[in-house]
Design a protein around this motif. Structure first.
Motif, mmCIF file in Angstrom:
data_model
loop_
_atom_site.group_PDB
_atom_site.id
_atom_site.type_symbol
_atom_site.label_atom_id
_atom_site.label_comp_id
_atom_site.label_asym_id
_atom_site.label_seq_id
_atom_site.Cartn_x
_atom_site.Cartn_y
_atom_site.Cartn_z
ATOM 1 N N LEU A 1 30.316 50.428 33.530
ATOM 2 C CA LEU A 1 30.433 50.198 34.974
ATOM 3 C C LEU A 1 29.701 48.922 35.365
ATOM 4 C CD1 LEU A 1 31.040 50.891 37.927
ATOM 5 C CD2 LEU A 1 29.073 52.451 37.891
ATOM 6 N N LYS A 2 28.491 48.737 34.840
ATOM 7 C CA LYS A 2 27.725 47.533 35.151
ATOM 8 C C LYS A 2 28.490 46.280 34.731
ATOM 9 C CE LYS A 2 23.177 49.738 34.758
ATOM 10 N NZ LYS A 2 21.903 49.778 34.011
ATOM 11 N N LYS A 3 29.101 46.316 33.556
ATOM 12 C CA LYS A 3 29.889 45.174 33.076
ATOM 13 C C LYS A 3 31.094 44.932 33.994
ATOM 14 C CE LYS A 3 28.711 45.841 28.180
ATOM 15 N NZ LYS A 3 29.249 46.190 26.831
ATOM 16 N N ALA A 4 31.730 46.020 34.405
ATOM 17 C CA ALA A 4 32.904 45.892 35.271
ATOM 18 C C ALA A 4 32.523 45.313 36.625
ATOM 19 C CB ALA A 4 33.579 47.257 35.443
ATOM 20 N N VAL A 5 31.384 45.737 37.174
ATOM 21 C CA VAL A 5 30.927 45.218 38.458
ATOM 22 C C VAL A 5 30.628 43.725 38.347
ATOM 23 C CG1 VAL A 5 29.022 45.250 40.123
ATOM 24 C CG2 VAL A 5 30.056 47.393 39.374
ATOM 25 N N GLU A 6 29.983 43.315 37.261
ATOM 26 C CA GLU A 6 29.676 41.890 37.075
ATOM 27 C C GLU A 6 30.952 41.060 36.950
ATOM 28 O OE1 GLU A 6 26.783 40.223 37.420
ATOM 29 O OE2 GLU A 6 26.243 42.214 38.195
ATOM 30 N N GLU A 7 31.939 41.602 36.253
ATOM 31 C CA GLU A 7 33.217 40.899 36.125
ATOM 32 C C GLU A 7 33.905 40.779 37.484
ATOM 33 O OE1 GLU A 7 36.491 38.974 34.293
ATOM 34 O OE2 GLU A 7 34.444 39.366 33.605
ATOM 35 N N PHE A 8 33.868 41.837 38.241
ATOM 36 C CA PHE A 8 34.464 41.835 39.576
ATOM 37 C C PHE A 8 33.769 40.804 40.459
ATOM 38 C CE2 PHE A 8 35.412 44.732 43.495
ATOM 39 C CZ PHE A 8 36.397 43.846 43.911
ATOM 40 N N ARG A 9 32.452 40.803 40.444
ATOM 41 C CA ARG A 9 31.679 39.857 41.246
ATOM 42 C C ARG A 9 31.966 38.409 40.809
ATOM 43 N NH1 ARG A 9 26.931 40.905 43.882
ATOM 44 N NH2 ARG A 9 25.689 39.516 42.573
ATOM 45 N N HIS A 10 32.087 38.209 39.520
ATOM 46 C CA HIS A 10 32.399 36.867 39.010
ATOM 47 C C HIS A 10 33.760 36.400 39.528
ATOM 48 C CE1 HIS A 10 32.800 33.483 36.244
ATOM 49 N NE2 HIS A 10 33.983 33.967 35.904
ATOM 50 N N ASN A 11 34.739 37.288 39.511
ATOM 51 C CA ASN A 11 36.070 36.920 40.005
ATOM 52 C C ASN A 11 36.057 36.644 41.502
ATOM 53 O OD1 ASN A 11 37.369 37.067 37.499
ATOM 54 N ND2 ASN A 11 37.766 39.259 37.714
ATOM 55 N N LEU A 12 35.282 37.438 42.246
ATOM 56 C CA LEU A 12 35.162 37.188 43.679
ATOM 57 C C LEU A 12 34.477 35.855 43.946
ATOM 58 C CD1 LEU A 12 34.149 40.721 45.030
ATOM 59 C CD2 LEU A 12 36.354 39.572 45.323
ATOM 60 N N LYS A 13 33.504 35.498 43.114
ATOM 61 C CA LYS A 13 32.820 34.216 43.261
ATOM 62 C C LYS A 13 33.786 33.061 43.030
ATOM 63 C CE LYS A 13 29.061 31.870 44.100
ATOM 64 N NZ LYS A 13 28.406 31.961 45.425
ATOM 65 N N THR A 14 34.655 33.220 42.045
ATOM 66 C CA THR A 14 35.672 32.197 41.791
ATOM 67 C C THR A 14 36.620 32.075 42.972
ATOM 68 O OG1 THR A 14 35.559 32.658 39.407
ATOM 69 C CG2 THR A 14 37.496 31.469 40.199
#
Length: 229
Positions: free
Chosen positions: A122-135
């Motif tokens: 879940l932590k990895k998925a949240v970081e990936e989601f946040r990274h995509n939102l940042k992009t």
């Protein structure tokens, strides 16, 4: 324009149907909303979308258009009144289509991963989601909305984020959008939710949250069974 010319087949809790509603209302198009029961799909839905048998389906003068993003393109091309969904400049139009695709294929799919995991995954998925939102946030620089002063295609395709991300945060007990890391996305979410268009079409949030919770519990239960096997 009479409502007999335009019908939208959908369900109340679908963000994909909601984006089509936004587009139709931005274009001031009268339409008939046909509520579907996906456990007992109507003959009309099966006729109009025999391949995927899903909503939304827009029917214009008896001709069906399926897939929400394709429906948005159709609405933009057919109806010139109201708010344009895409820029008129060919390059800007291509850029908007690129970011619409990014919001759909990267941000939305990474949110599914958040809903489908617990613990370290879940932590990895949240970081990936946040990274995509940042992009995605980079396309907002210097603008109130992705479409500029008014919402456009990217705002509509990404419109599930303001409506649903808070509930996702609650379900997984983790912050996804914060003012420090995603300040422009945070401001955009606030501005989207302040639009009369959004307030008038927002589905019952308690039902949306219950629906999302049920989906998460079903997915996690299936993964647990799969792991045991």
């Amino acid at each position: 324009m009479g409502t007999e010319e335009v019908k939208l087949y959908g369900i109340t809790l679908s963000p994909f149907v909601l984006r089509v509603e936004w587009a139709l209302k931005l274009k001031h198009i009268e339409y008939e909303y046909v509520t579907e029961d996906l456990k007992n799909k109507s003959p009309q839905l099966l006729q109009y979308n025999p391949v995927e048998k899903k909503v939304p389906v827009l029917v214009h003068k008896g001709k069906p258009i399926c897939e929400s993003t394709l429906i948005l393109e159709y609405v933009h091309e057919v109806w010139k009144n109201g708010c344009p969904l895409l820029p008129s400049d060919p390059h800007q139009k291509a850029v908007a289509r690129f970011w619409s695709k990014f919001a759909e294929e990267k941000c939305l799919y990474s949110s599914f991963a958040v809903m489908s995991n617990v613990g370290e995954e879940l932590k990895k998925a949240v970081e990936e989601f946040r990274h995509n939102l940042k992009t995605l946030e980079g396309y907002l620089e210097g603008k109130k909305f992705f479409g500029g002063d008014m919402i456009g295609m990217v705002d509509i395709v990404a419109g599930w984020i303001p409506c649903w991300v808070g509930m996702i945060e609650g379900l997984v007990s983790m912050t996804i959008v914060d003012e420090e890391y995603l300040p422009r996305i945070k401001a955009w979410i606030h501005d989207i939710l302040e639009l009369d268009l959004v307030k008038q079409t927002m589905p019952p949030l308690d039902k949306v949250e219950a629906h999302m919770r049920a989906i998460r519990e079903t997915v996690l239960a299936a993964k647990s069974v799969s792991t045991l096997n």
